[in-house]
Write a protein that holds these residues in place. Sequence first.
Motif, PDB file in Angstrom:
ATOM      1  N   GLU A   1      41.019  39.924  44.293  1.00 14.65           N
ATOM      2  CA  GLU A   1      40.701  38.743  43.480  1.00 14.65           C
ATOM      3  C   GLU A   1      40.759  39.091  41.994  1.00 14.65           C
ATOM      4  OE1 GLU A   1      36.896  37.290  44.759  1.00 14.65           O
ATOM      5  OE2 GLU A   1      37.671  36.614  46.695  1.00 14.65           O
ATOM      6  N   TRP A   2      40.197  40.237  41.645  1.00 13.97           N
ATOM      7  CA  TRP A   2      40.203  40.678  40.249  1.00 13.97           C
ATOM      8  C   TRP A   2      41.632  40.881  39.754  1.00 13.97           C
ATOM      9  CZ3 TRP A   2      38.983  46.280  38.522  1.00 13.97           C
ATOM     10  CH2 TRP A   2      38.798  46.351  37.130  1.00 13.97           C
ATOM     11  N   PHE A   3      42.450  41.562  40.558  1.00  9.55           N
ATOM     12  CA  PHE A   3      43.834  41.830  40.162  1.00  9.55           C
ATOM     13  C   PHE A   3      44.624  40.541  39.974  1.00  9.55           C
ATOM     14  CE2 PHE A   3      43.765  46.080  42.748  1.00  9.55           C
ATOM     15  CZ  PHE A   3      42.838  46.604  41.854  1.00  9.55           C
ATOM     16  N   ARG A   4      44.324  39.525  40.774  1.00  3.63           N
ATOM     17  CA  ARG A   4      45.044  38.241  40.685  1.00  3.63           C
ATOM     18  C   ARG A   4      44.478  37.319  39.604  1.00  3.63           C
ATOM     19  NH1 ARG A   4      44.387  39.000  46.198  1.00  3.63           N
ATOM     20  NH2 ARG A   4      42.707  37.447  46.297  1.00  3.63           N
ATOM     21  N   GLY A   5      43.460  37.760  38.896  1.00  8.24           N
ATOM     22  CA  GLY A   5      42.864  36.946  37.843  1.00  8.24           C
ATOM     23  C   GLY A   5      41.948  35.864  38.364  1.00  8.24           C
ATOM     24  N   GLU A   6      41.379  36.070  39.548  1.00  6.91           N
ATOM     25  CA  GLU A   6      40.506  35.071  40.165  1.00  6.91           C
ATOM     26  C   GLU A   6      39.028  35.424  40.048  1.00  6.91           C
ATOM     27  OE1 GLU A   6      41.911  35.078  44.201  1.00  6.91           O
ATOM     28  OE2 GLU A   6      43.900  34.351  43.618  1.00  6.91           O
ATOM     29  N   ALA A   7      38.709  36.581  39.503  1.00  6.46           N
ATOM     30  CA  ALA A   7      37.325  37.058  39.453  1.00  6.46           C
ATOM     31  C   ALA A   7      36.605  36.479  38.241  1.00  6.46           C
ATOM     32  CB  ALA A   7      37.298  38.577  39.393  1.00  6.46           C
ATOM     33  N   GLN A   8      35.437  35.948  38.477  1.00  3.87           N
ATOM     34  CA  GLN A   8      34.605  35.459  37.383  1.00  3.87           C
ATOM     35  C   GLN A   8      33.520  36.492  37.128  1.00  3.87           C
ATOM     36  OE1 GLN A   8      33.664  31.341  37.366  1.00  3.87           O
ATOM     37  NE2 GLN A   8      32.001  31.602  35.898  1.00  3.87           N
TER      38      GLN A   8
ATOM     39  N   GLY B   1      34.537  32.118  32.709  1.00  3.71           N
ATOM     40  CA  GLY B   1      35.422  31.733  33.803  1.00  3.71           C
ATOM     41  C   GLY B   1      36.233  32.919  34.277  1.00  3.71           C
ATOM     42  N   PRO B   2      37.184  32.679  35.174  1.00  8.11           N
ATOM     43  CA  PRO B   2      37.999  33.785  35.701  1.00  8.11           C
ATOM     44  C   PRO B   2      38.683  34.538  34.556  1.00  8.11           C
ATOM     45  CG  PRO B   2      38.393  31.791  36.951  1.00  8.11           C
ATOM     46  CD  PRO B   2      37.566  31.396  35.764  1.00  8.11           C
TER      47      PRO B   2
END
Length: 192
Positions: free
Chosen positions: A92-99, A104-105
């Motif tokens: 999730e972090w690598f895909r830019g989805e981590a908040q 925000g992300p």
Amino acid sequence: MAPPSRREDLVEAALRLFLRDGFHATGIAAILDEAGLTKMTLYHHFKSKEELIVAALELRDRRFRDWLFGRVQAMGGTPRAQVLNIFEALGEWFRGEAQIGNDGPEAFCGCPFVKASAEYADQADPIHRVASDHKRRIVETLGEMCHKAELPEPERLARRLVLLKEGAIADATIAGDSLAAAEAKLMAVRML
């Protein structure tokens, strides 16, 4: 909830810029501009840029660990599955989805603790020590998770899993491979 203090505004602004641009490359003027504060305010709260870097990294450490282990628990599953959830969260972090922060992300731009330890390579430097402490805390928490999952040699296994995690972060940073976490998870499954 009380409004953020000027010190918090400064640390938040510095962290955003350090994550994006690096530590040495980020000047005091840019941080003050980002925070909308004066040099007098900076030096009221911090004796040096290095003290500000330490404060920013300490904030990042708390946020990152809260996010990572919070996501692992939120994904659920058995204690063993939660150990492996580390790699799902990394994806999730690598895909830019981590908040991870308040904005925000966030776009993935590598590990600030690795970057800080590279820019401040002397192991006695306070900045390097904050980075090292962050990595140690990750290993300790993962060791506790491995123990709870009743996995053999939990501390040693945690260290090995963190080596996989760090390799995935490096690959995602250098090669831009957002699937690095999934590959690391496949290796972790074999280890468990």
